[in-house]
Enzyme design. Structure first.
Site: not given
Lengths: 177, 584
Positions: B51, B113-114, B163, B485
């Site tokens: 993502e 969940f999630q 949802k 760096m």
């Protein structure tokens, strides 16, 4: 100004009355490292709007930057900085004081002098309330302390501009990105 | 006639009506309903491998097109993976709209969940975000999101969609512009500068004997490059372009001094230090530009043009603050200057200043030591060859670190929107996904990603996305086997005590890895191979190409102003440091 805290400023912030607005405002203060001295929130005469009265501690950061950052929140509609000399301020305090029955009269007398109210009386304690200017509350609190404060809660101040003169606002009415 | 749609159908239709042609994303449980109507939509969806990649692709797309990039992912871990790109876009003012799925409204707050508190987590890294609680709100919320993301100071906006809100029926409606404006009483960006301030700015410009135009990314956001050029040529003043503004003014223009700041060139840094007037356009006095603030440009008056009022006085108090859109304000300043000049006023003589600046330029060109035959390849040499061999209009993307600074230093940016990098947040791994997004936005252009071996290993898997979706980009990995760096700082400031910066000279095998992801892999180990490899890479159009340059690990980026120090104490390349008195 007042309350023995010369670096305190009162911001009256008009916001949309929507979920999460207080989190946005308080989150901004936390994220940018500004201190909130007190905070009071409630809906206004327009139910779509709420007014947040914030007393800010600006020893740590310039007030101007706080105001500008607040203005960037999409939900913030207007910000006025209230000059204590040109605004009316009120705060409410509730305190429970431990006091034996024989000395209770002294606390009642003190509360009456300050034009406070007796809210509840127990055998060993008394609960009183007082509303007024923050300085008056400071004085009352100081005197109660001598008896032994069990619990004390102050609301944080709310303020509106005085009617005779317009509240001095450092901020233009326009909105920023 | 009322038309019933699901929330998901309304979402996709709203995105279509906002002109979205591409979504970068990855589906999952809670966002599933939105992926169904997507099948019937003309919107192209690019399926990423992580993502974070979707977010950076949306940023790259927005960088080069000026249109908001759109990313869509599910709830929970997908939303948290989006935090880095959102913060990156927030820091660099990139217009972006991110859509996340959320657990059903009935499950919010139950640790389902999630589930995660997406709007809470992203509040401080977005310009605005909203949890949408009813399907009927979707059209207005989408319109608000695009309006907020693209106006004022641009930035990322996130919409969190439970949802059940996506599944529920709603009555389709499309809000008008005034509906959107009325629904946002607290959002009124100021675009027109204050006329009195503009006059005041013009007066300071005419009086200045040592002016510098200090140009930041806001000039690009405001599409003000043409106006800037007109202003610079009118007043004949030198221009510095910050890391976020490279390309806003052509590098080959005689007035262009290039990049100032921590790794800017000595002339750009010193011209700002010695200036008596910094005409600041869409820049924010970042610590990487100013060095120690109280010794930054001590004699300069400040004109500060920025659309974000909170930038005025945040770091340095301006003498003339102008809140407004850079393009509109620059045009107004030009008009005011022309009026004053036509009225007989004269600009102060800046010829002495200009010859002083020219002297610095001659004395202190960017410098590195060419490698002797048989020695390790120099990264700067690779970039010079890449620059010279790449077609005009090539878009250059970079990750974060030494390779980023060398890219900004050695490339010639002559066109706006040809430089894509992570400036404010400094997000390692930005380059590959941003380059993919840039190529989607500008398929007509050659897109090169310059990356370090450290950065590349963070997001390289998106090259699989590029291969599958047929988005051919080119990647130059400057492989010095180090987090370069960090290594440079340990060498210079930690007595060469190298702590956890050595990656590996052989692992991974970048060529095999590239091939495994469907790309052409090329390895370059000596200067003689550089040009042929670049030519080959430029000739391949049907696939992505990864060129690994094995470069000298000891090479450092110069000049350098160590963090927290004064720009007066810039460290020059060792070969130039004996001449530093010329910087007075």
């Amino acid at each position: 100004m007042s309350n023995g805290h010369p670096a305190h400023h009162i911001l009256s912030v008009l916001v949309e009355n929507r979920p999460g607005v207080l989190a946005r405002v308080s989150g901004l203060f936390a994220r940018r490292g500004y201190n909130i001295f007190s905070l009071a929130v409630a809906p206004t005469e327009d139910p779509a709007m709420s007014r947040i009265t914030i007393v800010v501690d600006v020893e740590s950061s310039p007030l101007e930057q706080i105001v500008k950052q607040l203005f960037k929140l999409v939900d913030v509609v207007k910000i006025s900085e209230l000059d204590p000399r040109r605004s009316v301020e009120r705060e409410l305090m509730i305190a429970t004081v431990r006091v034996p029955a024989e000395e209770r009269g002294q606390v009642v007398e003190l509360t009456n002098i300050f034009e406070g109210k007796i809210l509840a009386v127990g055998t060993e304690a008394i609960t009183v309330s007082l509303d007024g200017s923050p300085e008056k509350l400071d004085d009352f609190e100081e005197l109660l302390r001598g008896y032994g404060i069990v619990e004390l809660q102050r609301t944080g101040r709310v303020a509106l501009p005085k009617l005779d003169k317009e509240a001095r606002s450092r901020v233009a009415k326009g909105k920023a990105s | 006639m009322t038309e019933k749609l699901t929330g998901a159908q309304a979402l996709i239709r709203a995105l279509e009506l906002e002109g979205v042609d591409t979504i970068f994303g990855l589906p999952g449980g809670c966002i599933l309903p939105a992926y169904d109507p997507l099948l019937d939509s003309p919107i192209r969806h690019i399926l990423v491998r992580h993502e974070q990649g979707a977010g950076h692709m949306a940023e790259g797309y927005a960088h080069v097109t000026g249109r908001p990039g759109v990313a869509m992912v599910t709830s929970g871990p997908a939303a948290t993976n989006m935090v880095t790109p959102l913060c990156d876009a927030y820091m660099d003012s990139i217009p972006m709209v991110c859509i996340t799925g959320q657990v059903p409204t009935t499950a919010i707050g139950t640790d389902a969940f999630q589930e995660c508190d997406t709007v809470g987590i992203t509040r401080s890294v977005t310009k605005h975000n909203e949890l949408i609680m009813t399907a009927d709100d979707i059209p207005l919320m989408v319109r608000q999101a695009f309006h907020i993301a693209t106006t004022g100071r641009p930035g990322p906006v996130l919409l969190d969609l439970p949802k059940d809100v996506l599944q529920n029926q709603m009555t389709w409606h499309w809000p008008t512009d005034s509906d959107v404006e009325d629904s946002l009483p607290g959002y009124r960006p100021t675009t027109k500068g204050h006329p009195r301030m503009i006059k005041e700015a013009a007066r300071l410009i005419l009086e200045s004997k040592q002016p510098v135009l200090y140009v930041g990314g806001g000039v690009l956001k405001a599409r003000a490059a043409d106006a800037l050029r007109e202003l610079a040529e009118l007043i004949d003043a030198p221009v510095v372009t910050t890391l976020m503004a490279r390309g806003a003014f052509p590098d080959d223009h005689p007035l262009c001094l290039g990049m100032p700041g921590m790794h800017g060139n000595a002339t750009a840094i010193t011209a700002m230090q010695k200036s008596d007037l910094l005409i600041t356009l869409g820049a924010r006095f970042d610590d990487r530009i100013t060095g120690r603030v109280n010794s930054f440009a001590p004699d300069a008056k400040i004109i500060h043009v920025d659309i974000d009022p909170a930038e005025q006085g945040k770091v340095r108090r301006p003498d003339v603050p102008i809140v407004g859109d850079c393009r509109l304000v620059i045009e107004e300043i030009i008009k005011a200057l022309r009026d004053m000049l036509a009225g007989g006023e004269k600009q102060a003589d800046i010829s002495a200043w200009k010859s002083r600046v020219s002297g610095w330029r001659e004395q202190f060109p960017l410098h590195y030591t060419q490698s002797e035959p048989g020695d390790a390849l120099k990264p700067q040499y690779c970039l010079e060859k890449l620059r010279d061999a790449s077609p005009e209009g090539t878009i250059l993307c970079s990750g974060v670190g030494q390779h980023q600074m060398w890219s900004s230093q050695y490339w010639k940016f002559n066109e706006p929107y040809t430089w894509v990098n992570s400036g404010g947040l400094g997000t390692m791994g930005f380059s590959v996904p941003a380059a993919i997004g840039a190529k989607v936005g500008r398929p007509d252009r050659t897109v090169w990603a310059v990356d370090g071996d450290g950065c590349f290993q963070m997001t390289a898997q998106e090259l699989v996305t590029a291969s599958v979706e047929r988005i051919p980009i080119k990647v130059a990995v400057l492989n010095n086997s180090y987090l370069g760096m960090v290594r440079q700082w340990q060498e210079m400031f930690y007595e060469e005590r190298y702590s956890e910066v050595y990656l590996s000279p052989e692992l991974p095998d970048f060529v095999k890895w590239a091939e495994a992801m469907g790309c052409v892999g090329i390895r370059v180990e000596s200067p003689e191979e550089v040009e042929a490899a670049i030519e080959k890479a430029n000739s391949i159009d049907d696939r992505s190409v990864v060129v690994e340059f094995r470069v000298d690990a000891g090479e450092k980026v110069f000049p350098m102003v160590p963090a927290g120090q004064s720009n007066d104490d810039v460290i020059l390349h060792p070969a130039q440091s004996s001449q530093r008195e010329f910087l007075r």
